[in-house]
Scaffold this motif. Sequence first.
Motif, short mmCIF file in Angstrom:
data_model
loop_
_atom_site.label_atom_id
_atom_site.label_comp_id
_atom_site.label_asym_id
_atom_site.label_seq_id
_atom_site.Cartn_x
_atom_site.Cartn_y
_atom_site.Cartn_z
N ALA A 17 0.85 -1.19 0.00
CA ALA A 17 0.00 0.00 0.00
C ALA A 17 0.88 1.23 0.00
N LEU A 18 0.36 2.33 -0.50
CA LEU A 18 1.10 3.59 -0.51
C LEU A 18 0.50 4.53 0.53
N VAL A 19 1.34 5.07 1.39
CA VAL A 19 0.89 6.08 2.34
C VAL A 19 1.56 7.39 1.91
N ALA A 20 0.76 8.31 1.40
CA ALA A 20 1.30 9.52 0.76
C ALA A 20 0.56 10.75 1.26
#
Lengths: 351, 351
Positions: A17-20
């Motif tokens: 997952a991407l946490v941005a």
Amino acid sequence: MNDEPELRRDPVTGRWALVAPERARRPIALSGHEPHGLTNGERTPCPFCAGQEHDTPNEVFAYRAPGTTPNGPGWQLRIVPNKFPAVRQPVPASRPDESGAGEMELFTSAPATGSAEVLIDCPEHVDNPTRLSDEQFGAVFRAYRERMAALAADPRLAHVAVFKNVGAEAGASLGHTHSQLIATPVVPALVRTEWDCAAAHHARTGRCVFCDIVERELADGRRVVARSAHFVAVTAFAPRFAYETWVLPVHHEARYEAITDAATQDLAVLLKRVLRALDVVQHTPAYNWFLHTSPLRAGAPPHYHWHLEILPRTARPAGLEWGFGCHITTAAPERAASELRAAEAEPERQG
Amino acid sequence: MNDEPELRRDPVTGRWALVAPERARRPIALSGHEPHGLTNGERTPCPFCAGQEHDTPNEVFAYRAPGTTPNGPGWQLRIVPNKFPAVRQPVPASRPDESGAGEMELFTSAPATGSAEVLIDCPEHVDNPTRLSDEQFGAVFRAYRERMAALAADPRLAHVAVFKNVGAEAGASLGHTHSQLIATPVVPALVRTEWDCAAAHHARTGRCVFCDIVERELADGRRVVARSAHFVAVTAFAPRFAYETWVLPVHHEARYEAITDAATQDLAVLLKRVLRALDVVQHTPAYNWFLHTSPLRAGAPPHYHWHLEILPRTARPAGLEWGFGCHITTAAPERAASELRAAEAEPERQG
């Protein structure tokens, strides 16, 4: 973490997952729930229109008239870095080693490096991709190929996700028709699952599961929406959304990057037919399309077959879908295909 | 197919989907995009309210005052068959054999049999589950257990999906707080994936991956939202939606059905605290919760650990999520947990 974007691996399933946090600052021009949303309103000019090149980062690729200057007018199609990227340059010297997943830390994260680019389909403010000319539509698919090939040269990248969001309900934040290319140092979960399952099918049967699908669908015919020289469009047998449609090369082709110019044009014309029929039958729905192809530098294996999936937002997924991965749809794929075929056969309506 | 609901298996990934044309006829009382939506309006009385028992099929389970009659007033909680079911009785004599997936037909389908039930939390028209009393909230979790145990007695069923949709954006079609229980002859894709990955972790390490998570999260503390005698609530390390929160038993427990009355009450009180904090921090968002537990009659394996996942609809998934399974969120889970802890510590506001 501070506000630097991160890639994080789910400790149970291995899904990345991407946490941005920075993405929270991107402007959302498409408000509410209009299906496509013309947003070239009074308040702000559209940053993707001709003449607004200063509103985007410098282009990394373009089709332009001879003698014109990068980042000025005279282009037919541009690719620019996403101003609010989910991933960031520079790519690190090494990428997470996914081969030994068992050896990974329970909580594994990595800097969310890679590249996030926006492909602007055309200089005019067109919101519906079916309004593109066949030539413009074909150029989009040639540009996908060129840019993927360029990104594949970087050994620190593992995958390029190429997709299009049409309409606010499908996640588009600007109405001007565009695609996205997001290159990451890891392979996303659904591509990994498809790849592994296709490999298992090949190990069992000696055949590509997608070739099997094409052969069976063409013989059966009930789910075939349209056919061209190189491609077939079929409604998905076990859809996530009603009217979900897959476009597959009729003959085995593992890597999208190997597509010929003639095939990109054939794909463009076929896809326009399918999308126009979808607009008629489902009243211009929001949708995504995404390209599933082999991970970068994975060769051209006999078990995998690139294809394009079109996912119209014909319903609102709830607990059974999000919690259990079991999708409920209310239109049989055979009926959906029959309606799309009928709409597709009609003469084009004036837009 | 005619209009009979079908279970269909995706030929590539093996994911089961439900095609249920009849569901298109269900009434949608929650319109537009109101967060929770009080729908006990003028036109139609809410079919879940006390006094409207004739609007639902006959109850299959209830907590009622002594001496009251089924399908009349006097109940605290009722479970009734879904009037617009995704799956149908009767369950067939045999269920699809998933053990030999390799031997399956490319296009495998089966009648969509099983049971689809609605658990009505309370007789009053309450739309937000945090407004339930602790006693009412605990009863919901005891009723989950009773009904799952009853369904497990039918050897033709493989799994019961227990979940709750709160708010129209999360898929609720009626505002009156309720849960759903959908029992199917197959195991849904996400449960299967979690189960297989947890088994692989156990084979490698000799440990339950969820026990590992609990231990590490409690020691670290940054993602812990709340803790009770039997449970811990943590924000997900690699979330699909910002503020995604998991509630796990602190000690290993493979099967939800084994939960004690004391633990259901402890779970209810903890979950209310978490949901109230989520309402404060995210302004009463739509959300789902779902119960992940071992498939029916799978025993109590050392590798699997039931838990509850809460998925708030804090964003609109687009092409990267639907096409590639890679979710982008814009709030770090550590910050989300810190905000939830702070909100949770505040005195309860007047509703």
